[in-house]
Write an enzyme that holds these catalytic residues in place. Structure first.
Site: not given
Ligand code: CCH
Length: 307
Positions: A44, A48, A172, A188
């Site tokens: 993530r 970002h 996700h 997820w």
């Molecule tokens: Fe995401 N993501 N993401 N995401 N994401 C969150 C967590 C992860 C969105 C929203 C969220 C991508 C696209 C999107 C990861 C990778 C990717 C969370 C929870 C939200 C909300 C954050 C928290 O509370 O810690 C949205 C909207 C989009 C739209 O497309 C993309 C693209 C990627 C990478 C290629 C990963 C990995 C996580 C888990 C992080 C963790 O701390 O476990």
């Protein structure tokens, strides 16, 4: 200069990167953290750092490591990513020659591979901004409470197609939402530290069973709870249930996105191939390279490779 550091002006070679990658591999196992791995939050962080890119203005992207500054690091969209940066700090201390921008993106590729995912092509040479002047404005990252139009608005700005949006969303499979970070809650898939196409399979498998819920903070998300498992036997660990964001659900309600969800759910190899390609593209957004592959984005660098 340590023997294994690149010469001034040169990006690290594959050989110089090996010990850096090994150090990242060694820190992934974090028994006290989340589901036992730093991998998801590192993925993530890279996403970002790169996902601020705007192709019209050619601003944002992973070069510069702007998240070190409050202007970007303090964006509520980046809440929680300080943990990812902290995990990598000892690696940066051990190998000062690697820029933060390279380390954050490289670490995500190491994490994806270690969690069973594909090898993501990666090129080094990013430099770190010396100040926050070029840090992109806040508000460029997606909002999970929205739908398909929003996803297209955000990802078309970066130059991605519908297919690429769906492939990227497959990340996700990893990690979870944290109430104190995004406000959403839960994971997820059941095994959130294993990279697979399970996210796509579950979107389809529980279609019609994903229940819209409103959290105490007013945010809405979709949950699936297996009633038998949730009840649990006395003394047994209760099943936590699974979740989807409204943006995740839009991947099956929008017919163009859905066609790709179906393909990736049916064919993990195809998903891995497409994910590797699109994640590599994400990490390169906004990076200008000369014919030798050297990054030529900014002259004003602090501790990059042209000092
Ligand atoms: Fe995401 N993501 N993401 N995401 N994401 C969150 C967590 C992860 C969105 C929203 C969220 C991508 C696209 C999107 C990861 C990778 C990717 C969370 C929870 C939200 C909300 C954050 C928290 O509370 O810690 C949205 C909207 C989009 C739209 O497309 C993309 C693209 C990627 C990478 C290629 C990963 C990995 C996580 C888990 C992080 C963790 O701390 O476990």
């Amino acid at each position: 200069m340590p023997q294994n550091a690149p010469a001034p002006g040169a990006a690290p070679t594959a050989e110089q990167l090996e010990p850096v990658k090994a150090a990242v591999r060694a820190l992934l196992h974090q028994p006290e953290y989340d589901d036992g791995s730093a991998g998801p939050v590192l993925v993530r962080l890279a996403w970002h750092s790169a996902g601020t890119y705007c192709k019209e203005t050619n601003t944002g992207g992973s070069n510069g490591a702007g998240m070190r500054y409050e202007k970007e690091g303090g964006d509520p969209a980046n809440a929680g990513l300080q943990h990812a940066r902290a995990f990598l700090e000892p690696v940066k201390s051990q190998f000062p020659f690697i820029s933060y921008a390279d380390l954050w993106t490289l670490a995500a590729t190491v994490a994806v591979a270690e969690m069973g995912g594909p090898a993501v092509p990666w090129q080094g040479g990013r430099t770190d901004y010396a100040d926050d002047a070029k840090v992109p404005p806040r508000g460029r990252l997606p909002d999970g409470a929205q739908g398909a139009d929003h996803l297209r608005f955000i990802f078309h700005r970066m130059g991605f197609s519908d297919q690429e949006i769906v492939a990227l969303s497959g990340a996700h499979n990893l990690g979870r939402c944290h109430g104190d970070r995004s406000g959403f809650e839960g994971k997820w898939v059941n095994n959130p530290t294993r990279f697979s196409n399970q996210y796509f399979k579950l979107l389809l498998k529980f279609e019609g069973e994903w229940k819209k819920t409103t959290l105490k903070n007013g945010l809405q998300q979709f949950v699936y709870v297996d009633e038998d498992l949730a009840a649990g036997e006395e003394g047994e660990e209760k099943e936590e249930g699974l979740m989807m964001l409204p943006t995740d659900m839009s991947l099956i309600s929008d017919s163009k996105f859905r066609a790709w969800v179906e393909k990736y759910a049916a064919d993990q190899d195809l998903f891995f191939r497409d994910f590797a390609a699109v994640f590599a593209k994400l990490l390169e957004l906004g990076i200008k390279r000369n014919s030798e592959g050297r990054v030529v984005n900014d002259e004003n660098v602090e501790d990059g490779y042209r000092s």
